[in-house]
Design an enzyme around this catalytic site. Structure first.
Site, mmCIF file in Angstrom:
data_model
loop_
_atom_site.group_PDB
_atom_site.id
_atom_site.type_symbol
_atom_site.label_atom_id
_atom_site.label_comp_id
_atom_site.label_asym_id
_atom_site.label_seq_id
_atom_site.Cartn_x
_atom_site.Cartn_y
_atom_site.Cartn_z
ATOM 1 N N CYS A 1 56.321 49.296 47.119
ATOM 2 C CA CYS A 1 55.873 48.289 46.148
ATOM 3 C C CYS A 1 56.586 46.966 46.353
ATOM 4 C CB CYS A 1 56.112 48.742 44.706
ATOM 5 S SG CYS A 1 54.943 49.955 44.167
ATOM 6 N N ASN A 2 56.907 46.638 47.581
ATOM 7 C CA ASN A 2 57.589 45.363 47.803
ATOM 8 C C ASN A 2 56.950 44.673 49.011
ATOM 9 O OD1 ASN A 2 59.512 43.280 48.386
ATOM 10 N ND2 ASN A 2 60.933 44.374 47.056
#
Ligand SMILES: *Cc1c(COP(=O)(O)O)cnc(C)c1O
Length: 816
Positions: free
Chosen positions: A398-399
């Site tokens: 999620c980055n």
């Protein structure tokens, strides 16, 4: 590190070791290294919570009853305790309870989106996906590199949104959840200053979710504090699942334009005749906490804050301890080199830290390369890690910005990968020779030296070796010896359930899509439509189907492993009588998912059938049938192809397929059809190879021999003990291109890739770590593990009407 500091760390570590058995029994022998996902909660936290809930009656707040008043009082106290955890004075800050950090970010986005002229949004490239999403609400948005962010807050950037009459929201993580990098906390003051100088307003949103898990955060100086701060308490305390948005009161007017209101946040609402409402205005949280508060979570938080300090001491201690472990792990991983080539094993994405946590938190992101310099698939790494009881996270985390920067992936590469099938966490992790994700180890207060040592030992044992073990096979020019025969045939009528051994007296039908009746049924989860697999439901191995072709029945037996007298049986007709199945409503076809593909399977209607399986597996599921010779969309195609380790030594097969393209790769028509099997029509294994594998398991002392059943093959090839065949090496099947069984020919379609499902004992449903570990040591090629071979029947003529029939005992001739 000075010797007194080292002593202090050693003493703290011993204290944690002692705490571990008492407070964290759920870890048992496991090594939990995913604290950045959710940390672990201590047992005494659960005990205190249960005691509180069973002693005191808590009502819905906002009424005059004693139970309601009790809740209100407790919530007020806990809100204050949570603010104090960050040294925040309630005169300067308010804390809004939200579901998680993401919900806090959305609340801020809600407010800014309603600003009359909209807002400018600037976000650091290391931001979490939940922060990046705010850009969709903004008038303009920009992703800043670390250098650009530093320049922007110092007021020297050539591009300054701040003075353009609309508010600017500047968002960044206090610590990256991907690689642990920390960013300066004084950016808030500086950013506000940039706004003032430009005659505009700049607000800062600090995503502290990763930072506060293991570091103190002090908001005592209100002038230096961010305007909005978000976090998830479960990352700090493990329990409860609850988040907070902390608002600097001076920035509260930003919320005045927020449009939505819900129960609890308004003093009065008119609906009939006139539409009017008045939002609560005394304290910010009253106007922002829509609906009933998550009361039980808040009560648990009260216990969590208190106990965390009792168990671990102040956050400074936690930070020092976890950073000490990070340094230790980092230096151990960096020291690993391949014996032959001298190349480093780990490529680290997390930078150096002086050791005091100034620049990094206790998170390490890295990838592994093999001795030849090729990247190891993170999905393969995870498979082995799971088997060895490590809990880690791999993938994109999620980055998006952090990953693209670390892996140097350009937008066009990412888009190309996407169009070629890459999705977040689907196992497609090495594309065009480059990794698309990372391995992340994150430490928590309850991590210990022994955890990180075990992990470093694991990486060393499995990845810091010389290159892949290539088992030499015979070259294609060597004449093939025979003496091979069909030892037994197994059909798996229900995907992932037990096998049915064909009796030696029977000839068994083989079709293009595999052995007759193989994988014609499967069990699907009633909620998700997903086909169930032994990986998640090992007990499926104990569901033993057998085929009675005379009576026309599929008989299923299950013996409960804990009480052998509990024997359950079920009989399902083999006929495809339509009334047995649920009717399919047009427009909502009952499509199921098998290995990520949609298939149209028909679900049995009888409760008796579905309850039988749901009861055994303790999950709501149904039996589904995939009609043999299925047509149209529901048909699937084989995915197996020759692997690199085979192509180099199988010139015959390679030249047939054309240089460098795996056979079957382009030509849909040439790919045999399959039913519900994973990759190919027929899977074959050789007992000679199994013998070799078992001798290695025993020789290395890693375990005891495994049975052929764990490989779930259809055709098990034996070898007679005549002198001639004893020359035939194990794993010779890697290099065959065709075989004949009796008078029928089969084309080899490539080695079968293995996962830890081979570790499930098919008679007890118990899991061990063999044979996967030994396979990893001896049968790994190109980062993947193989055993057995895919194949398909090739009819002599395409319109050959007779299906082939094969039988146990028939001779197997290699490359006839
Ligand atoms: C975990 C995390 C989030 C998201 O937290 P949720 O609890 O999933 O909302 C956001 N930012 C960072 C830096 C995180 O580590």
């Amino acid at each position: 590190m000075s010797s007194t500091m080292a002593e202090h760390q050693a003493a703290y570590n011993s204290r944690i070791e002692e705490l571990r058995s008492k407070e964290f029994p759920m870890i048992q022998g496991d090594v939990y290294l995913d604290h950045a996902g959710t940390t672990l909660y201590p047992k005494s936290l659960m005990d205190c919570f249960v005691a509180d809930m069973t002693t005191n009656l808590y009502g819905n707040p906002h009424s005059a009853s004693i139970s309601s008043q009790r809740s209100t009082t407790r919530i007020d106290d806990i809100r204050l305790a949570a603010l104090r955890f960050f040294s925040a004075d309630p005169a300067d800050f308010d804390l809004v309870f939200v579901a998680n950090a993401t919900a806090g970010i959305k609340l801020v986005a809600d407010a800014f989106r309603a600003a009359p002229e909209g807002f400018h949004f600037l976000y650091h490239q290391a931001s979490h996906t939940s922060v990046v999403g705010v850009r969709e609400e903004a008038k303009t948005s920009r992703c800043l590199s670390n250098h650009e962010a530093t320049t922007w807050v110092s007021g020297t950037s050539s591009q300054n949104e701040a003075g353009q009459g609309v508010p600017t929201l500047f968002a960044y993580p206090a610590q990256s959840n991907m690689d642990g990098q920390k960013f300066p906390l004084d950016w808030s003051t500086k950013a506000r200053q940039v706004g003032r100088e430009a005659g505009g307003q700049v607000f800062t949103l600090l995503d502290a979710a990763a930072l506060v898990a293991t570091s103190p955060l002090d908001l005592a100086n209100v002038d230096a504090a961010p305007d909005f701060l978000v976090l998830s308490f479960n990352k700090v305390f493990g329990f409860p699942n609850l988040g907070a948005l902390i608002i600097r009161r001076q920035a509260y007017p930003c919320f005045q334009h927020r449009k939505y209101f819900g129960g609890g946040t308004v003093d009065m609402v008119l609906s009939i005749g006139e539409q009017w409402h008045s939002v609560k205005s005394t304290r910010p949280h009253e106007a922002l906490e829509d609906g009933t508060l998550p009361l039980h979570n808040i009560l648990a938080l009260g216990h969590a804050v208190r106990l965390h300090r009792e168990l671990f001491g102040p956050m400074q201690e936690v930070a020092a301890h976890t950073m000490f472990l990070r340094q230790h792990l980092s230096s151990r991983l960096c020291a690993l080199h391949h014996t032959g080539s001298g190349l480093p094993v780990c490529t680290m994405y997390s930078g150096e830290d002086p050791g005091d946590g100034t620049y990094h938190g206790p998170t390490l992101a890295f990838n592994i390369r093999d001795a030849t310099g090729a990247w190891v698939s993170t999905a393969e790494f995870e498979k082995l890690a799971v088997l060895k009881h490590f809990h880690i996270r791999t993938g994109g985390l999620c980055n998006p910005g952090g990953i693209a920067a670390a892996l140097q992936l350009q937008p066009w590469e990412l888009k190309q990968n996407f169009s070629e099938g890459f999705r977040c966490d689907n196992g497609n992790d090495i594309m065009k020779g480059k990794p698309t994700g990372v391995i992340r180890v994150s430490l928590g207060a309850m991590s210990t030296i022994s955890d990180v040592d075990r992990f470093a030992d694991f990486v060393e044992e499995f990845y810091a070796t010389s290159s892949d073990t290539i088992t030499p096979g015979l070259s294609a020019a060597t004449p093939k010896l025979s003496g091979l025969y069909v030892d037994h045939l197994v059909v798996y009528p229900i995907k992932s359930c037990g096998g049915f051994r064909v009796s030696a007296e029977t000839t068994w039908e083989v079709r293009r899509e595999g052995l007759a009746w193989d994988r014609e049924w499967c069990l699907v989860h009633l909620g998700t439509g997903q086909a169930l697999s032994q990986k998640r439901y090992p007990r499926m191995a104990l569901i033993k189907p057998s085929l009675d072709l005379v009576q026309g029945k599929l008989n299923i037996t299950y013996v409960c492993p804990k009480s052998p007298n509990d024997v359950r049986v079920l009989s399902v007709p083999l006929s495809t009588d339509a009334t047995a199945f649920k009717t399919i409503t047009p427009g909502c076809a009952a499509s199921s998912r098998v290995c990520g593909e949609n298939v149209l399977a028909r679900i049995y209607a009888a409760d008796e059938i579905n309850d039988f399986f749901s009861g055994i597996l303790e999950t709501p599921c149904a039996l589904a049938r995939f009609p043999a010779g299925g047509a149209g969309q529901s048909m699937r195609h084989a995915k197996a192809h020759l692997q690199k380790h085979q192509r180099s030594t199988a010139p015959k097969a390679a030249s047939q397929a054309g240089v460098d393209t795996p056979p079957d790769s382009d030509n849909e028509v040439d790919k045999p059809k399959i039913l519900l099997s994973n990759e190919s029509p027929i899977l074959a294994i050789s007992l000679k190879s199994l013998d070799a594998l078992n001798s290695e398991i025993v020789r290395s002392g890693r375990g005891s021999p495994v049975s052929a059943e764990v490989f779930r093959a259809n055709v098990v090839i034996g070898h007679s003990s005549s002198d001639k065949t004893s020359f035939l090496p194990a794993y010779d099947e890697d290099h065959w291109s065709t075989i004949a069984i009796g008078s029928h020919r089969f084309r080899m379609m490539g080695s079968c890739r293995r996962c830890h499902m081979v570790c499930i004992n098919q008679s007890t449903a118990e899991k061990t770590d063999e044979p996967f570990i030994t396979l990893t040591k001896t049968r790994k090629f190109d980062g993947k593990v193989f055993f057995g071979t895919h194949m398909c029947w090739t009819p002599r003529r395409m319109d050959d009407p007779l299906p082939a029939r094969i039988q146990v005992g028939e001779a197997v001739i290699v490359d006839p």
